[in-house]
Each structure stands twice: as C-alpha cells, then as structure tokens.
Design an enzyme around this catalytic site. Structure first.
Site: not given
Length: 117
Positions: A34, A59
């Site tokens: 990501s 994350y």
C-alpha cells in the site's frame, strides 16, 4: 493482529511455497502492499505496537514490512540467479472492515472515498 495479518501470514506462506515457486519457470511472488508504507516506521523494539497502538500506524508499519521483505527477497533471488521474480503492488483503496477501529472523523473522511462509515 495488524502485523500478523498483513505481513507475517503472507511471509510464512511465501516461505512455505518458496521451493515450488523456485522450481516453476517464470514464477512470481507478488506482495500486496500500500502507499501507506510511506508513513510507516519500523518499531523493531515493539513490532506489535503494544506500547502505543494506533490502527493507521500499525497498518503503515505492516505495509512497510511487506516492502522491506519484497526488496530483500528480490535481492536474494537475483543474487542466486533465480528466474523467480519478487514484486510488490499497491491495488488501490479497498472497502474493508479495517477502518471500523478508526475515529468517527477518519471514518467519515474515508467513507467519502471508500463508501465506508
């Protein structure tokens, strides 16, 4: 759980499948990462962020770990003369339940883009 789900699980699966991948011509190992990795910082002294858990930080760190692993794996495969490629991809934003632990403000702002509130 964030590091385990986003990084340790895929890492373990890759390790379990590596012999088969290496013996398959044209094989590729694709790690889903990501753009959040840009905000990631590896907290090696507290990988699970037990001292100060923040969902977005966890994350980002897990996605940075994905890229560090892919980079190292690519380097090792290249040095060994392997035909197997190690690649990373950012698939774009996905509508998942991950953001339900975020603040209401963050959910509202993200919800405009992901349809999640």
């Amino acid at each position: 759980m964030t590091l385990a789900i986003n990084h340790l699980g895929p890492f373990a699966l890759t390790c379990l499948l590596l012999d088969r991948l290496l013996s398959t011509p044209g094989s590729r190992i694709v790690t889903v990462s990501s753009l959040a990795h840009r905000r990631g910082v590896m907290h090696f002294e507290d990988l699970h962020l037990e001292q100060h858990y923040q969902p977005a930080e966890a994350y980002a760190q897990s996605k940075l770990a994905n890229l560090l692993f892919t980079h190292e794996l690519h380097s090792r495969l290249t040095a060994a003369g392997s035909g197997t490629l190690a690649l990373a991809a950012h698939p774009g934003n996905a509508r998942t339940m991950l953001w339900l632990t975020s603040s209401l403000l963050e959910r509202v702002l993200r919800g405009q883009f992901l349809g999640v509130i």
